[in-house]
Design a protein around this motif. Sequence first.
Motif, PDB file in Angstrom:
ATOM      1  N   VAL A 198      16.284  15.674  74.478  1.00 19.43           N
ATOM      2  CA  VAL A 198      15.877  14.277  74.302  1.00 19.43           C
ATOM      3  C   VAL A 198      14.486  14.139  74.923  1.00 19.43           C
ATOM      4  N   ILE A 199      13.539  13.596  74.159  1.00 27.37           N
ATOM      5  CA  ILE A 199      12.165  13.439  74.658  1.00 27.37           C
ATOM      6  C   ILE A 199      11.863  11.951  74.835  1.00 27.37           C
ATOM      7  N   VAL A 200      11.260  11.615  75.972  1.00 30.07           N
ATOM      8  CA  VAL A 200      10.986  10.215  76.321  1.00 30.07           C
ATOM      9  C   VAL A 200       9.490  10.054  76.587  1.00 30.07           C
ATOM     10  N   ASN A 201       8.836   9.175  75.831  1.00 31.89           N
ATOM     11  CA  ASN A 201       7.420   8.898  76.098  1.00 31.89           C
ATOM     12  C   ASN A 201       7.189   7.411  76.314  1.00 31.89           C
ATOM     13  N   CYS A 202       7.228   7.008  77.573  1.00 33.50           N
ATOM     14  CA  CYS A 202       6.876   5.634  77.957  1.00 33.50           C
ATOM     15  C   CYS A 202       5.573   5.696  78.743  1.00 33.50           C
ATOM     16  N   SER A 203       4.696   6.647  78.379  1.00 30.13           N
ATOM     17  CA  SER A 203       3.487   6.866  79.166  1.00 30.13           C
ATOM     18  C   SER A 203       2.237   6.523  78.368  1.00 30.13           C
ATOM     19  N   ARG A 204       1.824   7.453  77.509  1.00 26.55           N
ATOM     20  CA  ARG A 204       0.656   7.231  76.666  1.00 26.55           C
ATOM     21  C   ARG A 204       0.868   7.946  75.334  1.00 26.55           C
ATOM     22  N   GLY A 205       0.574   7.267  74.243  1.00 30.51           N
ATOM     23  CA  GLY A 205       0.811   7.806  72.904  1.00 30.51           C
ATOM     24  C   GLY A 205       0.238   9.186  72.665  1.00 30.51           C
ATOM     25  N   PRO A 206      -1.044   9.406  73.026  1.00 36.98           N
ATOM     26  CA  PRO A 206      -1.672  10.691  72.690  1.00 36.98           C
ATOM     27  C   PRO A 206      -1.043  11.914  73.354  1.00 36.98           C
ATOM     28  N   LEU A 207      -0.110  11.735  74.280  1.00 40.85           N
ATOM     29  CA  LEU A 207       0.538  12.900  74.899  1.00 40.85           C
ATOM     30  C   LEU A 207       1.411  13.648  73.897  1.00 40.85           C
ATOM     31  N   VAL A 208       1.835  12.940  72.844  1.00 41.78           N
ATOM     32  CA  VAL A 208       2.800  13.496  71.909  1.00 41.78           C
ATOM     33  C   VAL A 208       2.190  13.675  70.517  1.00 41.78           C
ATOM     34  N   ASP A 209       2.320  14.890  69.980  1.00 33.22           N
ATOM     35  CA  ASP A 209       1.991  15.136  68.573  1.00 33.22           C
ATOM     36  C   ASP A 209       3.175  14.614  67.757  1.00 33.22           C
ATOM     37  N   THR A 210       3.007  13.420  67.225  1.00 33.53           N
ATOM     38  CA  THR A 210       4.122  12.726  66.571  1.00 33.53           C
ATOM     39  C   THR A 210       4.683  13.533  65.403  1.00 33.53           C
ATOM     40  N   ASP A 211       3.810  14.175  64.628  1.00 36.11           N
ATOM     41  CA  ASP A 211       4.295  14.970  63.489  1.00 36.11           C
ATOM     42  C   ASP A 211       5.183  16.114  63.963  1.00 36.11           C
ATOM     43  N   ALA A 212       4.829  16.722  65.077  1.00 37.24           N
ATOM     44  CA  ALA A 212       5.643  17.817  65.611  1.00 37.24           C
ATOM     45  C   ALA A 212       7.023  17.306  66.021  1.00 37.24           C
ATOM     46  N   VAL A 213       7.063  16.124  66.637  1.00 30.86           N
ATOM     47  CA  VAL A 213       8.355  15.545  67.029  1.00 30.86           C
ATOM     48  C   VAL A 213       9.191  15.242  65.786  1.00 30.86           C
ATOM     49  N   ILE A 214       8.558  14.746  64.742  1.00 31.40           N
ATOM     50  CA  ILE A 214       9.296  14.457  63.505  1.00 31.40           C
ATOM     51  C   ILE A 214       9.895  15.750  62.936  1.00 31.40           C
ATOM     52  N   ARG A 215       9.116  16.829  62.972  1.00 29.95           N
ATOM     53  CA  ARG A 215       9.661  18.122  62.522  1.00 29.95           C
ATOM     54  C   ARG A 215      10.857  18.527  63.386  1.00 29.95           C
ATOM     55  N   GLY A 216      10.760  18.299  64.672  1.00 25.69           N
ATOM     56  CA  GLY A 216      11.858  18.632  65.590  1.00 25.69           C
ATOM     57  C   GLY A 216      13.098  17.779  65.348  1.00 25.69           C
ATOM     58  N   LEU A 217      12.879  16.508  65.013  1.00 27.30           N
ATOM     59  CA  LEU A 217      14.004  15.627  64.698  1.00 27.30           C
ATOM     60  C   LEU A 217      14.661  16.057  63.386  1.00 27.30           C
ATOM     61  N   ASP A 218      13.822  16.417  62.403  1.00 24.86           N
ATOM     62  CA  ASP A 218      14.343  16.809  61.093  1.00 24.86           C
ATOM     63  C   ASP A 218      15.167  18.096  61.179  1.00 24.86           C
ATOM     64  N   SER A 219      14.725  19.012  62.028  1.00 33.45           N
ATOM     65  CA  SER A 219      15.436  20.294  62.126  1.00 33.45           C
ATOM     66  C   SER A 219      16.687  20.169  62.998  1.00 33.45           C
ATOM     67  N   GLY A 220      16.794  19.088  63.758  1.00 34.84           N
ATOM     68  CA  GLY A 220      17.935  18.927  64.660  1.00 34.84           C
ATOM     69  C   GLY A 220      17.675  19.508  66.044  1.00 34.84           C
ATOM     70  N   LYS A 221      16.545  20.147  66.208  1.00 31.73           N
ATOM     71  CA  LYS A 221      16.184  20.686  67.530  1.00 31.73           C
ATOM     72  C   LYS A 221      16.151  19.559  68.573  1.00 31.73           C
ATOM     73  N   ILE A 222      15.555  18.411  68.170  1.00 34.92           N
ATOM     74  CA  ILE A 222      15.482  17.250  69.057  1.00 34.92           C
ATOM     75  C   ILE A 222      16.646  16.315  68.734  1.00 34.92           C
ATOM     76  N   PHE A 223      17.450  16.003  69.756  1.00 37.18           N
ATOM     77  CA  PHE A 223      18.623  15.136  69.593  1.00 37.18           C
ATOM     78  C   PHE A 223      18.202  13.675  69.448  1.00 37.18           C
ATOM     79  N   GLY A 224      17.157  13.300  70.194  1.00 40.61           N
ATOM     80  CA  GLY A 224      16.700  11.914  70.121  1.00 40.61           C
ATOM     81  C   GLY A 224      15.345  11.756  70.765  1.00 40.61           C
ATOM     82  N   PHE A 225      14.666  10.657  70.421  1.00 41.35           N
ATOM     83  CA  PHE A 225      13.295  10.433  70.877  1.00 41.35           C
ATOM     84  C   PHE A 225      13.149   8.983  71.282  1.00 41.35           C
ATOM     85  N   VAL A 226      12.623   8.785  72.485  1.00 36.51           N
ATOM     86  CA  VAL A 226      12.311   7.440  72.984  1.00 36.51           C
ATOM     87  C   VAL A 226      10.801   7.270  72.944  1.00 36.51           C
TER      88      VAL A 226
END
Length: 334
Positions: A229-257
């Motif tokens: 589970v990945i949580v970003n309540c900090s700053r947007g640019p810390l996260v490559d959003t497309d990479a997280v979407i790929r992780g969500l699609d593959s099931g690698k990432i259970f959830g994203f905040v």
Amino acid sequence: TKIFAYAIRKDEEPFLNEWKDAHKDIEVEYTDQLLTPETAKLAKGADGVVVYQQLDYTPETLQALADAGVTKMSLRNVGVDNIDMDKAKELGFEITNVPVYSPDAIAEHAAIQAARVLRQDKRMDEKMAKRDLRWAPTIGREVRDQVVGVVGTGHIGQVFMKIMEGFGAKVIAYDIFKNPELEKKGYYVDSLDDLYKQADVISLHVPDVPANVHMINDESIAKMKDGVVIVNCSRGPLVDTDAVIRGLDSGKIFGFVMDTYEGEVGVFNEDWEGKEFPDARLADLIDRPNVLVTPHTAFYTTHAVRNMVTKAFDNNLKMINGEKPDSPVALDKN
Ligand code: COI
């Protein structure tokens, strides 16, 4: 003595009025408008201004404010990345921010959302709305069974650690600046890779400096545990959003905040109802049952807003009186 405040929202007015009542000898005027080259003249005659906006403080804006006779500027927030520091320095500006207004506001939101993702609350809410009252397959994961990895152990990170420990989680941390107390207690792992390898929940609490941009990317996600589970309540640019979407699609990432988003400026804190939504990727994230999006509202509590207003006015008055403000901004840092 007169202070002029820009972009005052309705929810800030009670705290502004409280401050006014406690400082009856100070004249306070304000507007709901942002500080721009056009609105700078509203501050004419004031000794200082109190501001908050995501819009840039451009050389033109700063010049217009200086032309109106004001160079003491107090921000009600922490981020100073939208100020033209060279121009501010050239014009002899004195600037303050509010670096700590309520770490609990952000930490609490991050913890609540992480727990909700683990319990699959959004899926359960959606079922409830459809009057589907079955349990399965919406089974939860308990916080106490998770290893929680905290990236950044400043004020916010530390409160987040305490909350997660309150739930019974095992907490580990990474920071390039080690807090001696936390180090003594053995919280720190040696590297981000170690944290990625061990953590079931990863929460970011570091600033948006160049070295941290897209620290969450395909490569780092590949090093994480399955079902992270990945949580970003900090700053947007810390996260490559497309990479997280790929992780969500593959099931690698259970959830994203996601309370902060790399495309948020001009999109968050606007009402899009009945209008064409400007960001298809964001719309997709909002609609996912295992993604919790909030529009940069982790900070947005009465406690935090009171402190943002009060501390900014206190700082401004101190500068006007020639005293040392509590949190001056170094103009050559950026
Ligand atoms: C900050 O203080 O820098 C924040 O992120 C909150 C802001 C949107 C008011």
